[in-house]
Design an enzyme around this catalytic site. Structure first.
Site, PDB file in Angstrom:
ATOM      1  N   GLY A  45      63.809  45.309  45.530  1.00 48.17           N
ATOM      2  CA  GLY A  45      62.612  45.944  46.004  1.00 48.17           C
ATOM      3  C   GLY A  45      61.986  45.304  46.986  1.00 48.17           C
ATOM      4  O   GLY A  45      61.920  43.978  47.322  1.00 48.17           O
ATOM      5  N   GLN A  50      54.885  42.597  52.709  1.00 46.35           N
ATOM      6  CA  GLN A  50      55.822  41.251  52.803  1.00 46.35           C
ATOM      7  C   GLN A  50      56.450  41.053  53.526  1.00 46.35           C
ATOM      8  O   GLN A  50      56.837  39.745  54.002  1.00 46.35           O
ATOM      9  CB  GLN A  50      56.808  41.484  51.581  1.00 46.35           C
ATOM     10  N   CYS A  92      59.486  37.335  42.659  1.00 44.08           N
ATOM     11  CA  CYS A  92      58.917  38.060  43.705  1.00 44.08           C
ATOM     12  C   CYS A  92      59.436  37.408  44.963  1.00 44.08           C
ATOM     13  O   CYS A  92      59.366  35.981  44.975  1.00 44.08           O
ATOM     14  CB  CYS A  92      57.448  37.921  43.604  1.00 44.08           C
ATOM     15  N   LEU A  93      59.910  38.238  45.880  1.00 41.75           N
ATOM     16  CA  LEU A  93      60.533  37.644  47.192  1.00 41.75           C
ATOM     17  C   LEU A  93      59.389  36.893  47.849  1.00 41.75           C
ATOM     18  O   LEU A  93      59.673  35.818  48.823  1.00 41.75           O
ATOM     19  CB  LEU A  93      61.230  38.545  47.911  1.00 41.75           C
ATOM     20  N   HIS A 134      55.793  46.980  40.351  1.00 42.04           N
ATOM     21  CA  HIS A 134      55.704  45.755  41.080  1.00 42.04           C
ATOM     22  C   HIS A 134      55.447  46.110  42.533  1.00 42.04           C
ATOM     23  O   HIS A 134      54.609  45.446  43.200  1.00 42.04           O
ATOM     24  CB  HIS A 134      56.828  44.754  40.911  1.00 42.04           C
ATOM     25  N   GLU A 135      56.314  47.012  43.238  1.00 42.39           N
ATOM     26  CA  GLU A 135      55.811  47.278  44.665  1.00 42.39           C
ATOM     27  C   GLU A 135      54.565  47.873  45.066  1.00 42.39           C
ATOM     28  O   GLU A 135      53.998  47.355  45.976  1.00 42.39           O
ATOM     29  CB  GLU A 135      57.269  48.223  45.168  1.00 42.39           C
ATOM     30  N   HIS A 138      52.088  45.757  45.188  1.00 40.34           N
ATOM     31  CA  HIS A 138      51.852  44.902  46.446  1.00 40.34           C
ATOM     32  C   HIS A 138      51.136  45.587  47.701  1.00 40.34           C
ATOM     33  O   HIS A 138      50.263  45.150  48.284  1.00 40.34           O
ATOM     34  CB  HIS A 138      53.250  44.586  47.103  1.00 40.34           C
TER      35      HIS A 138
HETATM   36  O1  K2U Z   1      58.811  42.912  45.553  1.00 39.52           O
HETATM   37  C1  K2U Z   1      59.455  42.079  45.513  1.00 39.52           C
HETATM   38  O2  K2U Z   1      59.109  40.821  45.745  1.00 39.52           O
HETATM   39  C2  K2U Z   1      60.885  42.069  45.221  1.00 39.52           C
HETATM   40  C3  K2U Z   1      61.250  42.015  43.725  1.00 39.52           C
HETATM   41  C4  K2U Z   1      61.112  43.459  43.008  1.00 39.52           C
HETATM   42  C5  K2U Z   1      61.144  43.035  41.639  1.00 39.52           C
HETATM   43  C6  K2U Z   1      60.436  42.043  40.917  1.00 39.52           C
HETATM   44  C7  K2U Z   1      60.372  42.047  39.466  1.00 39.52           C
HETATM   45  C8  K2U Z   1      61.132  43.032  38.850  1.00 39.52           C
HETATM   46  C9  K2U Z   1      61.617  44.017  39.384  1.00 39.52           C
HETATM   47  C10 K2U Z   1      61.860  44.074  40.720  1.00 39.52           C
HETATM   48  C11 K2U Z   1      62.064  41.126  43.333  1.00 39.52           C
HETATM   49  O3  K2U Z   1      61.868  39.870  43.847  1.00 39.52           O
HETATM   50  S1  K2U Z   1      63.789  41.556  43.991  1.00 39.52           S
HETATM   51  C12 K2U Z   1      64.684  40.302  42.956  1.00 39.52           C
HETATM   52  C13 K2U Z   1      64.937  40.535  41.552  1.00 39.52           C
HETATM   53  C14 K2U Z   1      66.024  41.054  41.379  1.00 39.52           C
HETATM   54  C15 K2U Z   1      66.211  41.511  39.986  1.00 39.52           C
HETATM   55  C16 K2U Z   1      65.233  41.130  38.795  1.00 39.52           C
HETATM   56  C17 K2U Z   1      64.186  40.678  39.390  1.00 39.52           C
HETATM   57  C18 K2U Z   1      63.876  39.928  40.422  1.00 39.52           C
HETATM   58 ZN    ZN Z   2      56.984  40.969  44.933  1.00 41.08          ZN
END
Ligand code: K2U
Ligand code: ZN
Length: 171
Positions: A45, A50, A92-93, A134-135, A138
């Protein structure tokens, strides 16, 4: 093109983002860049703030194996959430290498405008539900660490400030 992902703390990650009035070619191109940036990270996501754009736009693709299923959501709104909760170790990225268990509604129904300007509605469950919440957080300037205690959040913020200082020295 792949865009740089902002790292916490950054004021643009704390802003309540502005709704999108009209789906312009520029916003369509931004959505493409966000998908490219997300796949490159890799992530499942990504929200517009971001990449430094404080507009209400998120992209997702929570499919691990098989055919990718990219979804672009303008002005997403959760209009129903289940009583049931689920716990997921979130990352979170914008907060690299930090993971914590976060509890959220297990299922949510979301309404949004798609790239063609059409209203969409879908019920999300599993990792898709966690990701879309989560998105959307943000877009309201909320990070998953805001659900943690103040001490833990402060420790993570200090770690990120150190990481940014080190990255600045590399550049
Ligand atoms: O929004 C973001 O920073 C991308 C997130 C999205 C996300 C976070 C937590 C749980 C689900 C989605 C992630 O960094 S994408 C990397 C990732 C991949 C699989 C599981 C957890 C995080
Ligand atoms: Zn995030």
């Amino acid at each position: 093109m792949i865009r740089p992902i902002l790292i916490h703390p950054d004021p643009r990650l704390k802003k309540v983002c502005d709704p999108v009035a009209e789906i312009t070619p520029e916003l369509r191109s931004l959505a493409e860049d966000m998908l490219e940036t997300m796949y490159d990270a890799p992530g499942i996501g990504l929200a517009a703030p971001q990449v430094g754009v404080t507009r209400r736009l998120i992209v997702m693709d929570c499919i691990k194996e098989g055919t990718p299923e990219p979804v672009v959501l303008f002005n997403p709104v959760v209009f129903w959430s289940s009583e049931d909760r689920s716990v997921y170790e979130e990352g979170c990225l914008s907060i690299p290498d930090i993971y914590n268990e976060i509890t959220r509604p297990a299922e949510v129904a979301v309404r949004w405008t798609d790239v063609d300007g059409r209203e969409q509605e879908r019920q999300f469950a599993g990792i898709w539900a966690t990701c879309v919440q989560h998105e959307i957080d943000h877009l309201d300037g909320k990070l998953f660490i805001d659900y943690l205690g103040p001490l833990k959040r402060q420790m993570i913020t200090r770690k990120m400030e150190k990481l940014k200082r080190e990255r600045a020295r590399e550049d």
